[in-house]
Motif scaffolding. Structure first.
Motif, PDB file in Angstrom:
ATOM      1  N   VAL A   5      11.020   8.399  -5.114  1.00 16.90           N
ATOM      2  CA  VAL A   5      11.542   7.063  -5.427  1.00 16.90           C
ATOM      3  C   VAL A   5      11.625   6.265  -4.138  1.00 16.90           C
ATOM      4  O   VAL A   5      12.298   6.679  -3.184  1.00 16.90           O
ATOM      5  CB  VAL A   5      12.942   7.133  -6.083  1.00 16.90           C
ATOM      6  CG1 VAL A   5      13.470   5.724  -6.341  1.00 16.90           C
ATOM      7  CG2 VAL A   5      12.896   7.932  -7.379  1.00 16.90           C
ATOM      8  N   TRP A   6      10.924   5.135  -4.085  1.00 18.29           N
ATOM      9  CA  TRP A   6      10.969   4.265  -2.913  1.00 18.29           C
ATOM     10  C   TRP A   6      12.242   3.426  -2.929  1.00 18.29           C
ATOM     11  O   TRP A   6      12.720   3.018  -3.996  1.00 18.29           O
ATOM     12  CB  TRP A   6       9.748   3.348  -2.862  1.00 18.29           C
ATOM     13  CG  TRP A   6       8.468   4.079  -2.608  1.00 18.29           C
ATOM     14  CD1 TRP A   6       7.453   4.302  -3.498  1.00 18.29           C
ATOM     15  CD2 TRP A   6       8.071   4.704  -1.392  1.00 18.29           C
ATOM     16  NE1 TRP A   6       6.451   5.020  -2.923  1.00 18.29           N
ATOM     17  CE2 TRP A   6       6.786   5.275  -1.616  1.00 18.29           C
ATOM     18  CE3 TRP A   6       8.650   4.824  -0.134  1.00 18.29           C
ATOM     19  CZ2 TRP A   6       6.106   5.966  -0.626  1.00 18.29           C
ATOM     20  CZ3 TRP A   6       7.961   5.520   0.858  1.00 18.29           C
ATOM     21  CH2 TRP A   6       6.712   6.073   0.603  1.00 18.29           C
ATOM     22  N   ALA A  30       0.831  -1.199   0.000  1.00 17.16           N
ATOM     23  CA  ALA A  30       0.000   0.000   0.000  1.00 17.16           C
ATOM     24  C   ALA A  30       0.867   1.250   0.000  1.00 17.16           C
ATOM     25  O   ALA A  30       0.609   2.205  -0.737  1.00 17.16           O
ATOM     26  CB  ALA A  30      -0.927  -0.011   1.223  1.00 17.16           C
ATOM     27  N   VAL A  31       1.911   1.234   0.827  1.00  7.82           N
ATOM     28  CA  VAL A  31       2.811   2.395   0.894  1.00  7.82           C
ATOM     29  C   VAL A  31       3.488   2.625  -0.457  1.00  7.82           C
ATOM     30  O   VAL A  31       3.543   3.746  -0.978  1.00  7.82           O
ATOM     31  CB  VAL A  31       3.867   2.207   2.000  1.00  7.82           C
ATOM     32  CG1 VAL A  31       4.921   3.315   1.930  1.00  7.82           C
ATOM     33  CG2 VAL A  31       3.208   2.202   3.369  1.00  7.82           C
ATOM     34  N   ARG A  32       4.007   1.543  -1.047  1.00 10.18           N
ATOM     35  CA  ARG A  32       4.723   1.678  -2.317  1.00 10.18           C
ATOM     36  C   ARG A  32       3.792   2.034  -3.477  1.00 10.18           C
ATOM     37  O   ARG A  32       4.256   2.462  -4.541  1.00 10.18           O
ATOM     38  CB  ARG A  32       5.475   0.386  -2.635  1.00 10.18           C
ATOM     39  CG  ARG A  32       6.661   0.121  -1.722  1.00 10.18           C
ATOM     40  CD  ARG A  32       7.410  -1.146  -2.142  1.00 10.18           C
ATOM     41  NE  ARG A  32       8.511  -1.465  -1.251  1.00 10.18           N
ATOM     42  CZ  ARG A  32       9.738  -0.941  -1.343  1.00 10.18           C
ATOM     43  NH1 ARG A  32      10.001  -0.065  -2.304  1.00 10.18           N
ATOM     44  NH2 ARG A  32      10.691  -1.283  -0.495  1.00 10.18           N
ATOM     45  N   GLU A  51       0.639  12.136   5.024  1.00  9.65           N
ATOM     46  CA  GLU A  51      -0.829  12.136   5.060  1.00  9.65           C
ATOM     47  C   GLU A  51      -1.396  11.045   4.151  1.00  9.65           C
ATOM     48  O   GLU A  51      -2.364  10.366   4.519  1.00  9.65           O
ATOM     49  CB  GLU A  51      -1.353  13.508   4.631  1.00  9.65           C
ATOM     50  CG  GLU A  51      -1.143  14.599   5.663  1.00  9.65           C
ATOM     51  CD  GLU A  51      -1.621  15.948   5.165  1.00  9.65           C
ATOM     52  OE1 GLU A  51      -2.211  15.985   4.058  1.00  9.65           O
ATOM     53  OE2 GLU A  51      -1.396  16.952   5.855  1.00  9.65           O
ATOM     54  N   GLN A  52      -0.806  10.870   2.964  1.00 13.01           N
ATOM     55  CA  GLN A  52      -1.309   9.854   2.047  1.00 13.01           C
ATOM     56  C   GLN A  52      -1.099   8.451   2.610  1.00 13.01           C
ATOM     57  O   GLN A  52      -1.953   7.571   2.439  1.00 13.01           O
ATOM     58  CB  GLN A  52      -0.619  10.003   0.688  1.00 13.01           C
ATOM     59  CG  GLN A  52      -1.049  11.239  -0.077  1.00 13.01           C
ATOM     60  CD  GLN A  52      -0.677  11.184  -1.543  1.00 13.01           C
ATOM     61  OE1 GLN A  52      -0.421  10.113  -2.089  1.00 13.01           O
ATOM     62  NE2 GLN A  52      -0.655  12.325  -2.195  1.00 13.01           N
ATOM     63  N   ILE A  53       0.038   8.222   3.257  1.00 12.77           N
ATOM     64  CA  ILE A  53       0.279   6.900   3.865  1.00 12.77           C
ATOM     65  C   ILE A  53      -0.748   6.638   4.963  1.00 12.77           C
ATOM     66  O   ILE A  53      -1.295   5.528   5.088  1.00 12.77           O
ATOM     67  CB  ILE A  53       1.710   6.819   4.428  1.00 12.77           C
ATOM     68  CG1 ILE A  53       2.736   6.904   3.291  1.00 12.77           C
ATOM     69  CG2 ILE A  53       1.911   5.516   5.208  1.00 12.77           C
ATOM     70  CD1 ILE A  53       4.171   6.970   3.768  1.00 12.77           C
ATOM     71  N   GLN A  54      -1.046   7.638   5.772  1.00 11.16           N
ATOM     72  CA  GLN A  54      -1.977   7.477   6.891  1.00 11.16           C
ATOM     73  C   GLN A  54      -3.421   7.318   6.426  1.00 11.16           C
ATOM     74  O   GLN A  54      -4.291   6.950   7.233  1.00 11.16           O
ATOM     75  CB  GLN A  54      -1.844   8.671   7.842  1.00 11.16           C
ATOM     76  CG  GLN A  54      -0.508   8.672   8.588  1.00 11.16           C
ATOM     77  CD  GLN A  54      -0.374   9.841   9.542  1.00 11.16           C
ATOM     78  OE1 GLN A  54       0.355   9.769  10.530  1.00 11.16           O
ATOM     79  NE2 GLN A  54      -1.047  10.938   9.286  1.00 11.16           N
ATOM     80  N   GLU A  55      -3.679   7.557   5.145  1.00  8.84           N
ATOM     81  CA  GLU A  55      -5.031   7.335   4.630  1.00  8.84           C
ATOM     82  C   GLU A  55      -5.364   5.842   4.532  1.00  8.84           C
ATOM     83  O   GLU A  55      -6.534   5.476   4.411  1.00  8.84           O
ATOM     84  CB  GLU A  55      -5.178   8.001   3.258  1.00  8.84           C
ATOM     85  CG  GLU A  55      -5.259   9.515   3.348  1.00  8.84           C
ATOM     86  CD  GLU A  55      -5.375  10.167   1.985  1.00  8.84           C
ATOM     87  OE1 GLU A  55      -5.405   9.423   0.975  1.00  8.84           O
ATOM     88  OE2 GLU A  55      -5.444  11.413   1.909  1.00  8.84           O
ATOM     89  N   GLN A  80       9.822  -0.139   8.309  1.00 10.91           N
ATOM     90  CA  GLN A  80      10.778   0.958   8.140  1.00 10.91           C
ATOM     91  C   GLN A  80      11.165   0.992   6.659  1.00 10.91           C
ATOM     92  O   GLN A  80      11.702   0.023   6.136  1.00 10.91           O
ATOM     93  CB  GLN A  80      12.009   0.748   9.016  1.00 10.91           C
ATOM     94  CG  GLN A  80      12.869   1.984   9.184  1.00 10.91           C
ATOM     95  CD  GLN A  80      13.882   1.829  10.297  1.00 10.91           C
ATOM     96  OE1 GLN A  80      14.939   1.226  10.095  1.00 10.91           O
ATOM     97  NE2 GLN A  80      13.575   2.370  11.468  1.00 10.91           N
ATOM     98  N   ILE A  81      10.855   2.086   6.001  1.00 12.09           N
ATOM     99  CA  ILE A  81      11.046   2.165   4.553  1.00 12.09           C
ATOM    100  C   ILE A  81      11.741   3.468   4.175  1.00 12.09           C
ATOM    101  O   ILE A  81      11.467   4.518   4.753  1.00 12.09           O
ATOM    102  CB  ILE A  81       9.688   2.029   3.821  1.00 12.09           C
ATOM    103  CG1 ILE A  81       9.894   1.946   2.313  1.00 12.09           C
ATOM    104  CG2 ILE A  81       8.730   3.139   4.197  1.00 12.09           C
ATOM    105  CD1 ILE A  81       8.651   1.497   1.550  1.00 12.09           C
TER     106      ILE A  81
END
Length: 219
Positions: free
Chosen positions: A165-166, A155-157, A199-203, A182-183
């Motif tokens: 860039v991840w 989801a995060v990626r 904020e987008q990750i916490q969605e 941890q990313i």
């Protein structure tokens, strides 16, 4: 935009708006302009102005005396409280006094100053553009040991932005069989807002409890 008196709530709100899409007061690295505004602010802001608080904590992590530039009132404070001005001008053409004195100038002095400004502008325009980037490690915390950590990472990626860039990731135990993700990621400072990314990750509310910045480094 002009920022009002930093001793007032309105001035701090102006600064919060100014920093909503910027990492620093001027340019793409911390300078004495940040130190000048930090001193004008005088004290740590509250969480009601999150962009100012982020900037304040980040600048305070540096040895302020080691930051480049000349400490003088930045242009954004022209309508607000004056920042302290210390330090002596040096021979670096990047630190030219473009504003002169307050005394009345005759025509010849004005012409010389205009020529200096033109030469300075032309030289600055020839310098290569440096893309400022930051390397960030995020701690993404789950709700418990039943959270599917692989699904959380996917989801995060899945968040994609121009300038993002991840990188590598790992699971870090926090106790009682619970792990946090941890990313690492690299961002272009001009294009990606760290606050917006968090904020987008916490969605992903069913997977993510909270997100913290484990490390933040300019590269």
């Amino acid at each position: 935009m002009a920022v009002g008196d930093l001793k007032t709530d309105k001035g701090i709100e102006d600064l919060n708006t100014y920093l909503s899409d910027r990492s620093y007061i001027e340019g793409w690295q911390p300078t004495q302009a940040d130190v000048a505004v930090l001193e004008a602010l005088g004290k740590a802001p509250t969480s009601s102005n999150p962009h100012v608080l982020r900037w304040y904590n980040h600048i305070n992590s540096y040895d302020l005396k080691s930051l480049p530039g000349e400490k003088k009132t930045p242009a954004i404070l022209s309508a607000g409280a004056p920042a302290s001005s210390t330090g002596k001008p040096n021979d670096d053409d990047d630190d030219l006094d473009l504003f002169g004195s307050d005394e009345e100038e005759d025509a010849e002095a004005a012409k010389i100053r205009e020529e200096r400004l033109k030469a300075y502008t032309e030289k600055k325009s020839k310098k290569p553009t440096v893309i400022a980037k930051s390397s960030i490690v995020l701690d993404v915390k789950s709700w418990g040991d039943e959270t599917d950590m692989k699904e959380m990472e996917n989801a995060v990626r899945s968040i994609q932005m121009d300038g993002l860039v991840w990188g590598a990731s790992k699971l870090v135990p926090v106790g009682y069989g619970i792990n946090k993700l941890q990313i690492m990621c690299v961002i272009e400072d001009e294009k990606v807002s760290v606050d917006l990314l968090i904020e987008q990750i916490q969605e992903f509310e069913e997977l993510v409890q909270s997100v913290d910045i484990a490390s933040f480094n300019k590269i």
